[in-house]
Scaffold this motif. Structure first.
Motif, PDB file in Angstrom:
ATOM      1  N   ASP A 112       0.851  -1.191   0.000  1.00 35.28           N
ATOM      2  CA  ASP A 112       0.000   0.000   0.000  1.00 35.28           C
ATOM      3  C   ASP A 112       0.884   1.237   0.000  1.00 35.28           C
ATOM      4  O   ASP A 112       1.905   1.286   0.676  1.00 35.28           O
ATOM      5  CB  ASP A 112      -0.903   0.031   1.229  1.00 35.28           C
ATOM      6  N   ASP A 113       0.494   2.222  -0.763  1.00 38.19           N
ATOM      7  CA  ASP A 113       1.215   3.480  -0.842  1.00 38.19           C
ATOM      8  C   ASP A 113       0.197   4.560  -1.177  1.00 38.19           C
ATOM      9  O   ASP A 113      -0.874   4.262  -1.706  1.00 38.19           O
ATOM     10  CB  ASP A 113       2.289   3.405  -1.930  1.00 38.19           C
ATOM     11  N   LYS A 114       0.514   5.801  -0.875  1.00 37.05           N
ATOM     12  CA  LYS A 114      -0.411   6.886  -1.192  1.00 37.05           C
ATOM     13  C   LYS A 114      -0.489   7.037  -2.713  1.00 37.05           C
ATOM     14  O   LYS A 114       0.503   7.341  -3.369  1.00 37.05           O
ATOM     15  CB  LYS A 114       0.055   8.199  -0.563  1.00 37.05           C
ATOM     16  N   PRO A 115      -1.648   6.805  -3.288  1.00 39.55           N
ATOM     17  CA  PRO A 115      -1.773   6.823  -4.748  1.00 39.55           C
ATOM     18  C   PRO A 115      -1.949   8.213  -5.348  1.00 39.55           C
ATOM     19  O   PRO A 115      -2.389   9.146  -4.688  1.00 39.55           O
ATOM     20  CB  PRO A 115      -3.028   5.997  -4.995  1.00 39.55           C
TER      21      PRO A 115
ATOM     22  N   LEU B 168      -2.518  -3.455 -10.097  1.00 35.82           N
ATOM     23  CA  LEU B 168      -1.262  -4.063 -10.558  1.00 35.82           C
ATOM     24  C   LEU B 168      -0.519  -3.163 -11.536  1.00 35.82           C
ATOM     25  O   LEU B 168       0.680  -3.337 -11.753  1.00 35.82           O
ATOM     26  CB  LEU B 168      -1.537  -5.410 -11.233  1.00 35.82           C
ATOM     27  N   ILE B 169      -1.220  -2.212 -12.139  1.00 41.35           N
ATOM     28  CA  ILE B 169      -0.616  -1.394 -13.192  1.00 41.35           C
ATOM     29  C   ILE B 169       0.593  -0.620 -12.677  1.00 41.35           C
ATOM     30  O   ILE B 169       1.652  -0.632 -13.302  1.00 41.35           O
ATOM     31  CB  ILE B 169      -1.659  -0.456 -13.834  1.00 41.35           C
ATOM     32  N   ALA B 170       0.459   0.036 -11.531  1.00 43.64           N
ATOM     33  CA  ALA B 170       1.572   0.836 -11.001  1.00 43.64           C
ATOM     34  C   ALA B 170       2.803  -0.015 -10.696  1.00 43.64           C
ATOM     35  O   ALA B 170       3.911   0.321 -11.137  1.00 43.64           O
ATOM     36  CB  ALA B 170       1.129   1.627  -9.780  1.00 43.64           C
TER      37      ALA B 170
END
Length: 80
Positions: free
Chosen positions: A11-14, A50-52
Motif C-alpha cells: 500500500d502506498d499513497k496513490p 497491478l498497473i503501477a
C-alpha cells in the motif's frame, strides 16, 4: 506454479491517473491478478492496482532509462 515478476503489492499513497485499456490488456491483467493471488496467497481485489507496480518494475528493469535518468540527475543536480 509460475514465477511471476511481481510480488505482493504494498500500500502506498496513490496518485490518480485515468487511462483506458484495450479489452485484451484488461483481460490479461485480470488473469495476471488471479495467478498472482494464487502464487502469493493474497487476493487482488482490483486488477488495476497491478498497473503501477508493473510500470515501476518495467522502468526499474530498463537499463537505458536508469542510465539516462542518472545522467539527467547529475546534470540538473536534482532528484528528478
Amino acid at each position: 506454479m509460475a514465477k511471476l515478476k511481481l510480488g505482493a503489492i504494498e500500500d502506498d499513497k496513490p496518485i490518480k491517473v485515468a487511462h483506458e485499456l484495450p479489452a485484451i490488456v484488461h483481460r490479461d491483467l485480470a488473469a495476471y491478478a488471479e495467478i498472482l493471488a494464487q502464487e502469493t496467497g493474497q487476493p487482488v481485489q482490483d486488477p488495476a492496482k497491478l498497473i503501477a507496480p508493473m510500470l515501476a518494475r518495467f522502468m526499474a528493469a530498463d537499463r537505458s532509462f536508469r542510465k539516462a535518468r542518472r545522467a539527467r540527475q547529475r546534470a540538473t543536480g536534482g532528484e528528478g
